[in-house]
Scaffold this motif. Structure first.
Motif, PDB file in Angstrom:
ATOM      1  N   VAL A   1     -27.086 -22.547 -10.851  1.00 21.60           N
ATOM      2  CA  VAL A   1     -27.610 -23.204 -12.062  1.00 21.60           C
ATOM      3  C   VAL A   1     -26.571 -24.197 -12.596  1.00 21.60           C
ATOM      4  O   VAL A   1     -26.896 -25.346 -12.919  1.00 21.60           O
ATOM      5  CB  VAL A   1     -27.994 -22.156 -13.127  1.00 21.60           C
ATOM      6  CG1 VAL A   1     -28.308 -22.825 -14.464  1.00 21.60           C
ATOM      7  CG2 VAL A   1     -29.187 -21.340 -12.661  1.00 21.60           C
ATOM      8  N   ASP A   2     -25.318 -23.748 -12.669  1.00 24.77           N
ATOM      9  CA  ASP A   2     -24.256 -24.618 -13.209  1.00 24.77           C
ATOM     10  C   ASP A   2     -24.120 -25.909 -12.410  1.00 24.77           C
ATOM     11  O   ASP A   2     -24.021 -26.997 -12.978  1.00 24.77           O
ATOM     12  CB  ASP A   2     -22.913 -23.874 -13.201  1.00 24.77           C
ATOM     13  CG  ASP A   2     -22.859 -22.806 -14.274  1.00 24.77           C
ATOM     14  OD1 ASP A   2     -23.684 -22.864 -15.203  1.00 24.77           O
ATOM     15  OD2 ASP A   2     -22.007 -21.903 -14.174  1.00 24.77           O
ATOM     16  N   VAL A   3     -24.110 -25.764 -11.082  1.00 26.29           N
ATOM     17  CA  VAL A   3     -23.944 -26.956 -10.228  1.00 26.29           C
ATOM     18  C   VAL A   3     -25.096 -27.933 -10.469  1.00 26.29           C
ATOM     19  O   VAL A   3     -24.880 -29.135 -10.668  1.00 26.29           O
ATOM     20  CB  VAL A   3     -23.872 -26.549  -8.732  1.00 26.29           C
ATOM     21  CG1 VAL A   3     -24.024 -27.772  -7.832  1.00 26.29           C
ATOM     22  CG2 VAL A   3     -22.546 -25.858  -8.444  1.00 26.29           C
TER      23      VAL A   3
ATOM     24  N   VAL B   1     -25.129 -30.413  -0.947  1.00 27.04           N
ATOM     25  CA  VAL B   1     -24.896 -29.441  -2.033  1.00 27.04           C
ATOM     26  C   VAL B   1     -25.847 -28.253  -1.845  1.00 27.04           C
ATOM     27  O   VAL B   1     -25.454 -27.098  -2.010  1.00 27.04           O
ATOM     28  CB  VAL B   1     -25.094 -30.109  -3.416  1.00 27.04           C
ATOM     29  CG1 VAL B   1     -25.210 -29.074  -4.517  1.00 27.04           C
ATOM     30  CG2 VAL B   1     -23.931 -31.039  -3.725  1.00 27.04           C
TER      31      VAL B   1
ATOM     32  N   TRP C   1     -25.958 -18.021 -11.348  1.00 28.61           N
ATOM     33  CA  TRP C   1     -25.386 -18.882 -12.393  1.00 28.61           C
ATOM     34  C   TRP C   1     -24.550 -20.026 -11.828  1.00 28.61           C
ATOM     35  O   TRP C   1     -24.523 -21.110 -12.398  1.00 28.61           O
ATOM     36  CB  TRP C   1     -24.600 -18.050 -13.406  1.00 28.61           C
ATOM     37  CG  TRP C   1     -25.534 -17.476 -14.402  1.00 28.61           C
ATOM     38  CD1 TRP C   1     -25.926 -16.177 -14.513  1.00 28.61           C
ATOM     39  CD2 TRP C   1     -26.275 -18.195 -15.398  1.00 28.61           C
ATOM     40  NE1 TRP C   1     -26.867 -16.037 -15.508  1.00 28.61           N
ATOM     41  CE2 TRP C   1     -27.092 -17.253 -16.073  1.00 28.61           C
ATOM     42  CE3 TRP C   1     -26.347 -19.526 -15.782  1.00 28.61           C
ATOM     43  CZ2 TRP C   1     -27.949 -17.619 -17.114  1.00 28.61           C
ATOM     44  CZ3 TRP C   1     -27.196 -19.892 -16.804  1.00 28.61           C
ATOM     45  CH2 TRP C   1     -27.988 -18.947 -17.466  1.00 28.61           C
ATOM     46  N   LEU C   2     -23.895 -19.748 -10.702  1.00 28.37           N
ATOM     47  CA  LEU C   2     -23.137 -20.832 -10.055  1.00 28.37           C
ATOM     48  C   LEU C   2     -24.113 -21.938  -9.629  1.00 28.37           C
ATOM     49  O   LEU C   2     -23.865 -23.135  -9.860  1.00 28.37           O
ATOM     50  CB  LEU C   2     -22.373 -20.294  -8.835  1.00 28.37           C
ATOM     51  CG  LEU C   2     -21.652 -21.371  -8.024  1.00 28.37           C
ATOM     52  CD1 LEU C   2     -20.494 -21.954  -8.812  1.00 28.37           C
ATOM     53  CD2 LEU C   2     -21.151 -20.816  -6.704  1.00 28.37           C
TER      54      LEU C   2
ATOM     55  N   VAL D   1     -27.089 -28.091 -13.077  1.00 27.93           N
ATOM     56  CA  VAL D   1     -27.106 -28.620 -14.454  1.00 27.93           C
ATOM     57  C   VAL D   1     -26.123 -29.787 -14.585  1.00 27.93           C
ATOM     58  O   VAL D   1     -26.478 -30.839 -15.136  1.00 27.93           O
ATOM     59  CB  VAL D   1     -26.817 -27.511 -15.486  1.00 27.93           C
ATOM     60  CG1 VAL D   1     -26.554 -28.109 -16.868  1.00 27.93           C
ATOM     61  CG2 VAL D   1     -27.992 -26.561 -15.578  1.00 27.93           C
ATOM     62  N   VAL D   2     -24.897 -29.620 -14.055  1.00 30.29           N
ATOM     63  CA  VAL D   2     -23.942 -30.743 -14.187  1.00 30.29           C
ATOM     64  C   VAL D   2     -24.419 -31.958 -13.406  1.00 30.29           C
ATOM     65  O   VAL D   2     -24.252 -33.104 -13.856  1.00 30.29           O
ATOM     66  CB  VAL D   2     -22.481 -30.384 -13.802  1.00 30.29           C
ATOM     67  CG1 VAL D   2     -21.851 -29.463 -14.806  1.00 30.29           C
ATOM     68  CG2 VAL D   2     -22.360 -29.857 -12.409  1.00 30.29           C
ATOM     69  N   LEU D   3     -25.032 -31.710 -12.244  1.00 33.41           N
ATOM     70  CA  LEU D   3     -25.558 -32.850 -11.475  1.00 33.41           C
ATOM     71  C   LEU D   3     -26.722 -33.518 -12.218  1.00 33.41           C
ATOM     72  O   LEU D   3     -26.829 -34.747 -12.241  1.00 33.41           O
ATOM     73  CB  LEU D   3     -26.017 -32.393 -10.089  1.00 33.41           C
ATOM     74  CG  LEU D   3     -24.913 -32.145  -9.068  1.00 33.41           C
ATOM     75  CD1 LEU D   3     -25.480 -31.594  -7.765  1.00 33.41           C
ATOM     76  CD2 LEU D   3     -24.129 -33.415  -8.768  1.00 33.41           C
TER      77      LEU D   3
ATOM     78  N   LEU E   1     -27.173 -33.520 -15.471  1.00 31.32           N
ATOM     79  CA  LEU E   1     -26.593 -34.248 -16.616  1.00 31.32           C
ATOM     80  C   LEU E   1     -26.026 -35.586 -16.150  1.00 31.32           C
ATOM     81  O   LEU E   1     -26.199 -36.621 -16.805  1.00 31.32           O
ATOM     82  CB  LEU E   1     -25.492 -33.408 -17.272  1.00 31.32           C
ATOM     83  CG  LEU E   1     -25.966 -32.191 -18.086  1.00 31.32           C
ATOM     84  CD1 LEU E   1     -24.772 -31.349 -18.517  1.00 31.32           C
ATOM     85  CD2 LEU E   1     -26.750 -32.630 -19.308  1.00 31.32           C
ATOM     86  N   GLY E   2     -25.345 -35.539 -14.997  1.00 26.74           N
ATOM     87  CA  GLY E   2     -24.794 -36.769 -14.420  1.00 26.74           C
ATOM     88  C   GLY E   2     -25.898 -37.767 -14.098  1.00 26.74           C
ATOM     89  O   GLY E   2     -25.776 -38.954 -14.390  1.00 26.74           O
TER      90      GLY E   2
ATOM     91  N   LEU F   1     -24.382 -26.165   0.896  1.00 24.66           N
ATOM     92  CA  LEU F   1     -23.196 -25.428   0.424  1.00 24.66           C
ATOM     93  C   LEU F   1     -23.623 -24.190  -0.379  1.00 24.66           C
ATOM     94  O   LEU F   1     -23.088 -23.087  -0.177  1.00 24.66           O
ATOM     95  CB  LEU F   1     -22.332 -26.341  -0.440  1.00 24.66           C
ATOM     96  CG  LEU F   1     -21.037 -25.720  -0.956  1.00 24.66           C
ATOM     97  CD1 LEU F   1     -19.977 -25.718   0.130  1.00 24.66           C
ATOM     98  CD2 LEU F   1     -20.505 -26.440  -2.181  1.00 24.66           C
TER      99      LEU F   1
ATOM    100  N   LYS G   1     -23.235 -20.184   0.260  1.00 25.18           N
ATOM    101  CA  LYS G   1     -22.632 -19.284  -0.735  1.00 25.18           C
ATOM    102  C   LYS G   1     -23.544 -18.070  -0.957  1.00 25.18           C
ATOM    103  O   LYS G   1     -23.062 -16.952  -1.119  1.00 25.18           O
ATOM    104  CB  LYS G   1     -22.386 -20.025  -2.059  1.00 25.18           C
ATOM    105  CG  LYS G   1     -21.222 -20.988  -1.968  1.00 25.18           C
ATOM    106  CD  LYS G   1     -20.592 -21.294  -3.287  1.00 25.18           C
ATOM    107  CE  LYS G   1     -19.529 -20.313  -3.700  1.00 25.18           C
ATOM    108  NZ  LYS G   1     -18.328 -20.323  -2.867  1.00 25.18           N
TER     109      LYS G   1
END
Lengths: 499, 350
Positions: free
Chosen positions: A428-430, A390, A425-426, A432-434, A436-437, A393, A397
């Protein structure tokens, strides 16, 4: 930043990072001097606990008194002369692969196993399971061998396995004894220690751990009475430390915990048996055992010599599995760096620094972040790989975003700033969801709960590298670069025209 | 471009992908109902034949293969095959080799035959090789037993999906949040379905693979949501399949999947060469990755499109409903109302 300054900084960062990576994950080896007695062990080799899948473990059998294994029976039989052999054969009855002594209390006159013993064994199996469960292993096994013996298996990561296995085999009842005699409050047959003690728990003060004993109202009255009588002695007065002086908490005939005057913290709380934090596992085992005895009472039988029934077992994945998984992870890391360099040119080298940092952070955190049983499993390996890829990746990006800005005519420096800004932000988003998981995985049990901590470490390390550390490295490395377009592998439009 | 065409053709077919998902899960359920799960033999109960060897360690290491060969030959002659075996060391002088058989295998006779063979071997005359047999029934292998282990980990999976749903909904929009929830759940369900239906050996590691699938799936969903929002900012609302196809992060999904695929392949090769269980785990993770990719490229876009259209229709309907009731216009009138008298007052003053 000036070229010279950034070059010096890059050299320093490189040296530190290489040292850190070697310290964290370099393979073990022996020095040629000192007759090969001294060697090097990395953090991974020294401190990371590999589960029983990788490093094997230990197992032991719990045989109640009067029950022996077939091997033991044959052994005993062979050591006897012919006359005694016949008597010995008559004395034992076979039950599956076990031999039961007819002289044992649980065998009735008709050579039947008493119902009380059957019921007690059923309860004991549950109690033993609960004790091992409470200990917090991510992997362990409790199985029943031919109804009347228990087999337990723990991973090699438990350095105190022998103590744990012996302690959890205890069947005695919890009592309080004053100068070796049961206290008056528990002298009745029906009386139980739970009338005096609520529970045992672990307490911490500075670098020390101690056992917190919470008393009931009756327990507090007992302590007050004994204190007034002067029956509770100070620690210095107990020279024998064998349970015969002052007030002791006993499990069966084993003195477990002394209660000295210094231990009386308040009316209903005792703080007993201080121990250094490193030995927390020892105290934890005692707490689990005493709570279990408090809740379930004692059993009428005892477990025979557990020490002689302990065995060391090989890992289930084969002897080379630790080496195999480490080679695999090293290969994946190198491969990821190679992919980054091929795709992003020198910006890929920045990923190399990030990957080494990620590797070091993860290895150090896996090894040191917690003193609990923290085993490296196949899940840990795949989470490490997911975090690394990740990170790659998102690094690619960033590169694409910088490339896009340059193609729109921006200078490299402003393209880098804008590229990072547009992908911030992309990223951060990735993460954050990881994250949270990973937090959600904490709900899971056994290996999954361990995996949750490892996932959190991987996510935090990846986020740090992608959002901050990678930018720092890139800024320093880019400053040292002569041709910033070449650094990213971009072709200037002027150059194209020239060609 | 072909990818975009492919996605544009597949994205309107959410019913088809839902049915395929349901069929995979159903296949798993049916296989489980008929044959049960292929439980790891290492976790199952069994009959144990234990060979106790009293021998000095050095000699034991030399003789181990010979002793094992005798055991295996005897088992073969008796027509029984151990599920697995392991060696244990009691002390430097005492060792044991444990053979685990299926609980249905009758091994008592085998054990006696084995004992006779060892007794007849002159080279072991001065050693103590004794065979014994017990029935071992695993009572507890995981905290709280399998049921508690399973439901707690399933709950963790549900929380992953719900947390991702909430975050993506807050950061992007409801349709992306729902898509994230659906694809994460579907990835987990498909992984389980494939693992059970193909009768792969179930170990506690399966749980890692299923949760891995969910994590990969939520990453893909975030990439989709980000790309979709960027496109919507440039082009306005995207409602048709062709435009939507351009916002599906096919390239990123393929890149990450190929890299993970290579890693899984490497793990399988390591497994085949060095440790067989790694290969099984690699297969399970491959299923998990496949499920996540399926969710990202086929199920996700189609579910998103369907939900987006439904929500848009619902919004339109609500707007129309509000208009008829006059709620919105009344509010607007109220807002505008003070301006009219004020203007009138001003003109009157003039």
């Amino acid at each position: 930043m000036g070229k010279k300054k950034s070059l010096v900084l890059m050299v320093i960062i490189t040296i530190i990072l290489v040292a850190l990576t070697v310290f964290s994950v370099a393979p073990s080896f022996w020095f040629p001097w000192n007759d090969g007695l001294k060697g090097w062990n990395s953090v991974t080799a020294e401190f990371i606990d590999f589960g029983s899948d990788y490093e094997g473990g230990y197992y032991a059998y719990y045989y109640p008194e009067g029950v022996i294994s077939e091997a033991q029976y044959k052994d005993n039989l062979e050591s006897l002369n012919d006359d005694d052999k016949a008597e010995y054969e008559e004395r034992f009855i076979r039950h599956g692969g076990l031999y039961l002594d007819t002289e044992a209390e649980f065998i009735t006159e008709g050579n039947e196993i008493s119902d009380d013993f059957k019921a007690e064994m059923e309860k004991f199996k549950d109690v033993v399971s609960a004790r091992y469960q409470e200990k917090g292993y991510s992997q362990y096994t409790v199985s029943v061998v031919d109804h009347y013996a228990i087999r337990v298996e723990v991973p090699a990561s438990d350095a105190n396995y022998a103590d744990t296995m012996q302690a959890f085999a205890q069947t005695g009842e919890l009592t309080l004894k004053l100068n070796g005699e049961v206290v008056d409050e528990l002298s009745d047959e029906d009386a139980s220690a739970s009338e005096l003690i609520k529970k045992f728990s672990m307490g911490t003060k500075f670098a020390y751990k101690f056992i917190h004993v919470r008393l009931t109202k009756a327990g507090a009255d007992l302590i007050n009475r004994l204190e007034e009588e002067g029956s509770i002695v100070s620690q210095s007065a107990d020279t024998t430390y064998d349970g015969s002086t002052g007030l002791w908490i006993y499990l069966g005939d084993t003195p477990m915990l002394p209660v000295y005057t210094e231990n009386i913290a308040s009316n209903t709380v005792l703080k007993c048996a201080h121990n250094e934090a490193e030995a927390a596992g020892y105290l934890q085992t005692r707490i689990i055992l005493m709570n279990s005895a408090l809740e379930n009472g004692g059993f009428s039988f005892s477990i025979e010599d557990v020490n002689s029934e302990m065995r060391e077992m090989d890992n289930v994945y084969g002897k080379n599995s630790v080496t195999a998984i480490l080679i695999f992870l090293a290969a994946v890391t190198v491969l990821a760096i190679a992919v980054a360099i091929v795709r992003c040119k020198r910006y890929g080298i920045v990923f190399g620094y990030m990957a080494c940092s990620y590797l070091s952070i993860v290895a150090l955190c896996f090894a040191f972040i917690t003193a609990r049983v923290f085993e490296f499993t196949l899940g840990s390996a795949i989470i490490y790989v997911l975090g690394l890829l990740v990170m790659l990746l998102l690094h690619c990006k960033h590169y694409d975003a910088i490339k896009n800005e340059v193609s729109q005519g921006k200078t490299v420096n402003s393209a880098v700033t804008l590229g990072y800004k547009k992908t911030l932000w992309l990223t951060v988003d990735v993460y954050v969801v990881l994250a949270l998981g990973a937090f959600a995985l904490l709900i899971g049990l056994a290996g999954v709960a361990t995996l949750a901590w490892q996932a959190l470490i991987c996510v935090a390390a990846g986020a740090l590298c992608n959002l901050l550390w990678g930018r720092v490295i890139n800024y320093t490395y880019l400053s040292a670069s002569k041709d910033k377009y070449k650094y990213f592998g971009f072709v200037r439009e002027d150059d194209e025209d020239d060609e | 471009m072909m990818n975009k065409n492919f996605i544009s053709k597949t994205s309107p077919k959410w019913i088809l992908w839902s049915i395929i998902t349901a069929l995979i899960v159903l296949a798993g359920i049916i296989v489980m109902a008929i044959a049960g799960v292929n439980d790891s033999k290492a976790t199952a109960s069994g009959n144990l034949v234990v060979v106790n060897v009293s021998m000095e360690s050095d000699r034991y290491e030399d003789e181990l293969e010979n002793i094992q060969a005798v055991c295996e030959k005897t088992f073969e002659e008796a027509g029984v095959e151990p599920v697995y075996s392991y060696t244990g060391e009691i002390s430097l002088q005492s060792h044991e080799i444990v053979y685990v058989f299926d609980i249905m295998d009758k091994v008592d006779g085998v054990k006696d035959a084995l004992q006779d063979k060892f007794d007849a071997m002159p080279e072991y005359e001065r050693n103590f090789i004794k065979t014994s047999e017990v029935t071992n029934s695993v009572r507890d292998k995981l905290p709280g037993g399998y049921a508690k282990f399973l439901w707690r980990n399933v709950l963790a999976g549900v929380v992953i999906a719900v947390a991702a749903f909430l975050y993506v909904t807050l950061r992007y929009k409801l349709s992306h949040g729902i898509t994230t929830f659906v694809t994460a759940g579907a990835s987990a369900a498909i992984s389980c379905g494939l693992i059970i239906a193909t009768r792969v050996v179930i170990t506690p590691s399966v749980m890692y693979a299923v949760l891995f699938s969910m994590l990969v799936s939520v990453v893909f969903s975030v990439l989709f949501a980000a790309k979709n929002r960027k496109a919507e900012k440039e082009q306005g609302a995207i409602t048709d399949a062709e435009k939507l196809a351009e916002t599906v992060p096919v390239c990123d999904v393929v890149k990450l999947s190929v890299m993970l695929g290579v890693v899984i392949l490497a793990l399988a090769i390591v497994g085949i060469c060095m440790a067989a269980n790694f290969a099984w785990f690699a297969l399970i993770v491959a299923f998990a990755l496949l499920a996540a990719v399926y969710g990202a490229l086929l199920l996700g876009p189609s579910v998103y499109l369907a939900i987006y259209k439904k929500l848009a229709a619902f919004e339109a309907k609500r707007a129309r409903y509000d208009y008829k009731k006059g709620g919105k216009s009344k509010k607007a009138e109220k807002k505008e109302a003070p301006a009219v008298p004020a203007a009138a007052e001003e003109s009157a003053a003039e």
